[in-house]
Scaffold this motif. Structure first.
Motif, PDB file in Angstrom:
ATOM      1  N   GLN A 123       0.752  -1.282  -0.099  1.00 13.12           N
ATOM      2  CA  GLN A 123       0.137  -0.077   0.029  1.00 13.12           C
ATOM      3  C   GLN A 123       0.669   1.287   0.206  1.00 13.12           C
ATOM      4  O   GLN A 123       0.730   2.195  -0.745  1.00 13.12           O
ATOM      5  CB  GLN A 123      -0.816   0.038   1.226  1.00 13.12           C
ATOM      6  CG  GLN A 123      -1.969   1.042   1.013  1.00 13.12           C
ATOM      7  CD  GLN A 123      -2.754   1.207   0.210  1.00 13.12           C
ATOM      8  OE1 GLN A 123      -3.141   0.098  -0.418  1.00 13.12           O
ATOM      9  NE2 GLN A 123      -3.232   2.320  -0.657  1.00 13.12           N
TER      10      GLN A 123
ATOM     11  N   GLU B 166       1.101   3.965  -2.913  1.00 12.72           N
ATOM     12  CA  GLU B 166       0.833   5.488  -2.800  1.00 12.72           C
ATOM     13  C   GLU B 166       1.811   6.364  -3.260  1.00 12.72           C
ATOM     14  O   GLU B 166       1.745   7.218  -3.735  1.00 12.72           O
ATOM     15  CB  GLU B 166       0.163   5.760  -1.395  1.00 12.72           C
ATOM     16  CG  GLU B 166      -0.965   4.944  -0.875  1.00 12.72           C
ATOM     17  CD  GLU B 166      -1.014   5.310   0.599  1.00 12.72           C
ATOM     18  OE1 GLU B 166      -0.391   6.058   1.375  1.00 12.72           O
ATOM     19  OE2 GLU B 166      -2.106   4.675   1.072  1.00 12.72           O
TER      20      GLU B 166
ATOM     21  N   GLU C 174       1.821   6.504  -7.166  1.00 11.73           N
ATOM     22  CA  GLU C 174       1.051   7.306  -7.612  1.00 11.73           C
ATOM     23  C   GLU C 174       1.317   8.675  -7.400  1.00 11.73           C
ATOM     24  O   GLU C 174       0.938   9.558  -8.367  1.00 11.73           O
ATOM     25  CB  GLU C 174      -0.481   7.065  -6.862  1.00 11.73           C
ATOM     26  CG  GLU C 174      -1.112   5.594  -7.252  1.00 11.73           C
ATOM     27  CD  GLU C 174      -2.315   5.305  -6.146  1.00 11.73           C
ATOM     28  OE1 GLU C 174      -3.214   4.782  -7.094  1.00 11.73           O
ATOM     29  OE2 GLU C 174      -2.466   5.601  -5.408  1.00 11.73           O
ATOM     30  N   GLN C 175       1.861   8.932  -6.240  1.00  4.88           N
ATOM     31  CA  GLN C 175       2.241  10.410  -6.208  1.00  4.88           C
ATOM     32  C   GLN C 175       3.557  10.698  -7.227  1.00  4.88           C
ATOM     33  O   GLN C 175       3.738  12.016  -7.635  1.00  4.88           O
ATOM     34  CB  GLN C 175       3.172  10.694  -4.844  1.00  4.88           C
ATOM     35  CG  GLN C 175       2.093  10.605  -3.746  1.00  4.88           C
ATOM     36  CD  GLN C 175       2.697  10.541  -2.454  1.00  4.88           C
ATOM     37  OE1 GLN C 175       3.850  10.484  -2.266  1.00  4.88           O
ATOM     38  NE2 GLN C 175       1.990  10.375  -1.189  1.00  4.88           N
TER      39      GLN C 175
END
Length: 116
Positions: free
Chosen positions: A12, A16, A19-20
């Motif tokens: 996870q 994240e 994705e950033q």
């Protein structure tokens, strides 16, 4: 925490972070009889298969060193299966294999684009 929940939390965190960085999640934990790919993501026109390595008590260099040639071959085979199942044209699809190494707590994360 159990190793599985640590691994899931690591995945996870990796997702994240990526994705950033501008990648888009397509699928988590794609599995078949051959094995599993932790994350399948899109980065511009490139389909990215991501292996997430988490270790609680080791430095990042050691985590990265634990990725074997056998694991790389298996991930490539799973990726080929994914391309067929998802109906990608494997000869016309730009592919990349990344590694995200995570160690310790608080997490130290290292992203290795095009790792193998």
């Amino acid at each position: 925490m159990s190793r599985k929940s640590d691994g899931n939390l690591g995945e996870q965190q990796a997702c994240e972070y990526l994705e950033q960085q501008g990648l888009q999640l397509i699928e988590k934990n794609f599995s078949c009889d051959i094995g599993e790919i932790d994350l399948v993501m899109q980065h511009q026109d490139i389909l990215v298969f991501v292996e997430v390595k988490y270790r609680a008590n080791e430095n990042l260099a050691t985590v990265v060193e634990q990725i074997t040639e056998k694991q790389c071959r298996r991930i490539r085979q799973v990726a080929q299966f994914y391309l067929i199942k998802a109906k990608y044209n494997e000869h016309r699809t730009n592919l990349r294999f990344d590694v995200v190494a995570i160690s310790g707590f608080p997490y130290e994360l290292q992203w290795l684009p095009d790792a193998f």
